[in-house]
Design a protein around this motif. Structure first.
Motif, short mmCIF file in Angstrom:
data_model
loop_
_atom_site.label_atom_id
_atom_site.label_comp_id
_atom_site.label_asym_id
_atom_site.label_seq_id
_atom_site.Cartn_x
_atom_site.Cartn_y
_atom_site.Cartn_z
N ILE A 218 28.70 19.88 -35.52
CA ILE A 218 28.63 20.11 -36.97
C ILE A 218 27.20 19.97 -37.52
CG2 ILE A 218 29.42 19.31 -39.25
CD1 ILE A 218 32.13 18.66 -37.96
N PRO A 219 26.47 18.88 -37.18
CA PRO A 219 25.10 18.78 -37.73
C PRO A 219 24.20 19.91 -37.25
CG PRO A 219 25.80 16.71 -36.69
CD PRO A 219 26.84 17.72 -36.35
N MET A 220 24.39 20.33 -36.01
CA MET A 220 23.54 21.40 -35.46
C MET A 220 23.82 22.72 -36.19
SD MET A 220 23.33 22.77 -31.56
CE MET A 220 22.84 21.30 -30.73
N ILE A 221 25.09 23.01 -36.39
CA ILE A 221 25.46 24.25 -37.08
C ILE A 221 24.96 24.22 -38.51
CG2 ILE A 221 27.45 25.56 -38.00
CD1 ILE A 221 27.11 26.11 -35.05
N ASP A 222 25.06 23.04 -39.13
CA ASP A 222 24.60 22.93 -40.51
C ASP A 222 23.09 23.21 -40.59
OD1 ASP A 222 24.89 22.15 -43.29
OD2 ASP A 222 23.65 20.43 -42.72
N GLU A 223 22.37 22.67 -39.62
CA GLU A 223 20.92 22.90 -39.60
C GLU A 223 20.59 24.38 -39.39
OE1 GLU A 223 17.92 20.05 -37.73
OE2 GLU A 223 18.14 21.61 -36.23
N VAL A 224 21.31 25.00 -38.46
CA VAL A 224 21.07 26.42 -38.18
C VAL A 224 21.44 27.26 -39.39
CG1 VAL A 224 21.86 28.36 -36.75
CG2 VAL A 224 21.25 26.21 -35.68
N PHE A 225 22.54 26.91 -40.03
CA PHE A 225 22.96 27.64 -41.23
C PHE A 225 21.83 27.62 -42.27
CE2 PHE A 225 24.68 26.91 -45.56
CZ PHE A 225 25.10 28.21 -45.83
N ARG A 226 21.31 26.41 -42.51
CA ARG A 226 20.26 26.32 -43.53
C ARG A 226 18.99 27.09 -43.13
NH1 ARG A 226 19.05 21.11 -44.10
NH2 ARG A 226 20.64 20.26 -42.74
N THR A 227 18.66 27.02 -41.85
CA THR A 227 17.48 27.76 -41.37
C THR A 227 17.70 29.27 -41.55
OG1 THR A 227 17.18 26.07 -39.70
CG2 THR A 227 15.92 28.08 -39.38
N LEU A 228 18.91 29.72 -41.22
CA LEU A 228 19.18 31.16 -41.33
C LEU A 228 19.18 31.62 -42.79
CD1 LEU A 228 21.98 31.52 -38.61
CD2 LEU A 228 19.69 32.56 -38.54
N VAL A 229 19.69 30.79 -43.68
CA VAL A 229 19.67 31.14 -45.11
C VAL A 229 18.22 31.33 -45.54
CG1 VAL A 229 20.10 30.28 -47.46
CG2 VAL A 229 21.87 30.01 -45.70
N GLU A 230 17.39 30.35 -45.16
CA GLU A 230 15.97 30.38 -45.54
C GLU A 230 15.28 31.62 -44.95
OE1 GLU A 230 14.68 28.32 -47.66
OE2 GLU A 230 12.71 29.32 -47.45
N ASN A 231 15.50 31.85 -43.66
CA ASN A 231 14.77 32.92 -42.96
C ASN A 231 15.23 34.32 -43.35
OD1 ASN A 231 13.71 30.71 -41.76
ND2 ASN A 231 14.12 31.32 -39.65
N THR A 232 16.45 34.45 -43.86
CA THR A 232 16.93 35.80 -44.22
C THR A 232 16.78 36.09 -45.72
OG1 THR A 232 19.18 34.95 -44.44
CG2 THR A 232 18.64 35.98 -42.34
N LYS A 233 16.19 35.11 -46.43
CA LYS A 233 16.04 35.26 -47.88
C LYS A 233 15.42 36.60 -48.29
CE LYS A 233 15.75 30.86 -50.24
NZ LYS A 233 14.86 29.72 -50.40
N GLY A 234 14.43 37.02 -47.50
CA GLY A 234 13.69 38.23 -47.86
C GLY A 234 14.40 39.52 -47.48
N ILE A 235 15.55 39.43 -46.84
CA ILE A 235 16.21 40.67 -46.39
C ILE A 235 17.33 41.03 -47.34
CG2 ILE A 235 17.44 41.79 -44.49
CD1 ILE A 235 16.09 39.86 -42.61
N LYS A 236 17.13 42.12 -48.07
CA LYS A 236 18.10 42.53 -49.07
C LYS A 236 19.46 42.82 -48.42
CE LYS A 236 18.48 45.61 -52.96
NZ LYS A 236 18.69 47.02 -52.91
N GLY A 237 20.49 42.21 -48.96
CA GLY A 237 21.85 42.49 -48.48
C GLY A 237 22.34 41.52 -47.41
N ALA A 238 21.42 40.76 -46.79
CA ALA A 238 21.87 39.83 -45.75
C ALA A 238 22.60 38.65 -46.40
CB ALA A 238 20.68 39.32 -44.94
N LYS A 239 23.62 38.16 -45.70
CA LYS A 239 24.38 37.04 -46.26
C LYS A 239 24.76 36.11 -45.12
CE LYS A 239 28.69 36.08 -48.73
NZ LYS A 239 28.41 35.57 -50.04
N VAL A 240 24.54 34.82 -45.32
CA VAL A 240 24.87 33.86 -44.27
C VAL A 240 26.03 32.99 -44.76
CG1 VAL A 240 23.95 32.10 -42.71
CG2 VAL A 240 22.40 33.80 -43.69
#
Ligand SMILES: O=P(O)(O)OC[C@H]1O[C@H](O[C@H]2O[C@H](CO)[C@@H](O)[C@H](O)[C@H]2O)[C@H](O)[C@@H](O)[C@@H]1O
Length: 387
Positions: A218-240
């Motif tokens: 759970i903690p690892m997935i939560d960390e990856v989720f947050r990283t992916l949200v941050e890293n995909t911010k600039g991509i229009k239409g992407a959703k995590v």
């Protein structure tokens, strides 16, 4: 749930395999992974060649059935003849479960049917926005009626809470995160010492059993989720999406020219997490723990929990549309019991036995099942008994 039996640990323990294959390491063998997940050594971002050479891009392109040719000027859909011909010959191998209903019920006579249903693309049509994938009232009522006659479970890639909220029927069993989060009935004894099992209460306050074989992630997935949200911010239409035990990166609304960028971003994040792996869904990249657990294992687990895993008097039916449902179809073939039914309007390689074209046909199939079960019960009640 009855966990007294010998369920093998889904968290595999061969560290040598971690980087090579899908195997994972139990946290007891890997102290650095069982603590906090705060600092990740950041590696240099890869090039787009990574995702081209590992086949991700090809999988992304083929991850959802192509729309039929649209004649924009007239706004009508025209199915080219060869598409229909290809679908027709595919159906010879995977016949319609509606057309084969009599065959199915002949086999199901005097058997208990256990129904397993995927959610997206099976109970609700695929739509652009995952938050708007709602089930119709008619479908809900069909599922509710099926559950009156057959033990019924929803097995979804979404988080269990989310799919429970979307379906809204308390009489079902629910497995979220591709089966890594199972909420089952309290009526069967649970071995308290089972390491992945906990007692809990459902949203109505009823006692239930939870089986969560990937809880250490759970903690690892939560960390990856947050990283992916941050890293995909600039991509229009992407959703995590955060599914607690796995996380999903949607690219359905991303311009196709940016798909390689999405893939590369996910690839770069995953490089730092050898205990996570990627699977492909319909226009979605799913990041999940490298454990030996999937929708197929969840089906076996639920059958066993309901004491429906032994004998020839149980017929499991799994209806699903996605690649992750193939794990369940495969299990039904392996145990040589029941039927997988693939929901698809285009030919696809599958381990299912039968097919249904779309969610409307799924509803018709469920309604037919209810009518047949009613009829079977009435027949049984009216059968003359010997004195
Ligand atoms: O196992 P499922 O219940 O089928 O869940 C699989 C994924 O379903 C959802 O995504 C899919 O449906 C969306 C709504 O129709 C669609 O927009 C998306 O492109 C599809 O991939 C869900 O949002 C994902 O998180 C699930 O993993």
């Amino acid at each position: 749930m009855d966990l007294k039996s010998n369920h093998a640990s889904p968290v595999l323990t061969d560290p040598a395999q971690v980087n090579k294959s899908r195997l994972g390491i139990h946290s007891s063998l890997s102290p650095s992974l069982s603590g906090k997940y705060i600092t990740i050594p950041r590696r240099k971002a890869g090039t787009l060649d990574d995702v081209r050479s590992n086949g991700w891009l090809d999988s992304m392109k083929s991850s959802s059935p192509p729309r039929k040719k649209l004649i924009k000027d007239f706004n009508v859909e025209v199915a080219p003849d060869d598409t229909d011909i290809a679908y027709g010959s595919w159906m010879l191998k995977y016949p319609s479960a509606l057309n084969s209903f009599e065959q199915i019920t002949n086999y199901a006579k005097n058997k208990k049917i256990a129904v397993f249903l995927d959610y997206d693309g099976t109970l609700s049509p695929i739509v652009d926005d995952p938050d708007r994938a709602l089930m119709s009232d008619a479908m809900r009522s069909a599922v509710r009626n099926v559950a009156k006659y057959c033990p019924t479970a929803i097995i979804s890639g979404r988080s269990r809470d989310k799919v429970y909220e979307l379906v809204g029927l308390t009489e079902l069993y629910y497995a979220g995160s591709h089966g890594m989060d199972i909420m089952g009935p309290d009526k069967h004894a649970v071995s308290n010492d089972h390491q992945y099992c906990n007692k809990s209460t459902d949203p109505l306050g009823k006692e239930v059993n939870l089986f969560q074989p990937a809880s250490e992630f759970i903690p690892m997935i939560d960390e990856v989720f947050r990283t992916l949200v941050e890293n995909t911010k600039g991509i229009k239409g992407a959703k995590v999406e955060d599914h607690k035990f796995c996380t999903a990166v949607h690219y359905r609304k991303v311009d196709e020219k940016n798909w390689p960028t999405v893939a590369q971003l996910v690839h770069d994040v995953l490089k730092d997490y050898p205990r996570l792996r990627l699977t492909h869904g319909r226009k979605v990249l799913e990041v999940r723990p490298v454990i030996d657990w999937n929708k197929g294992k969840a089906v076996e687990f639920i059958l066993e929990s309901l004491a429906l895993d032994k004998g020839d008097d149980v017929l499991p039916i799994f209806i699903g549309d996605d690649r992750t449902d193939e794990d369940a179809f495969k299990v039904l073939r392996e145990i040589n019991r029941g039927y997988g039914i693939l929901v698809s309007s285009v030919p696809k390689e599958t381990k299912a036995f039968y097919s249904l074209k779309d969610t409307t046909e799924v509803m018709k199939f469920l309604e037919s099942l209810v009518r047949w079960k009613k009829w079977e019960e009435e027949e049984e009640a009216n059968r003359p008994r010997s004195p």
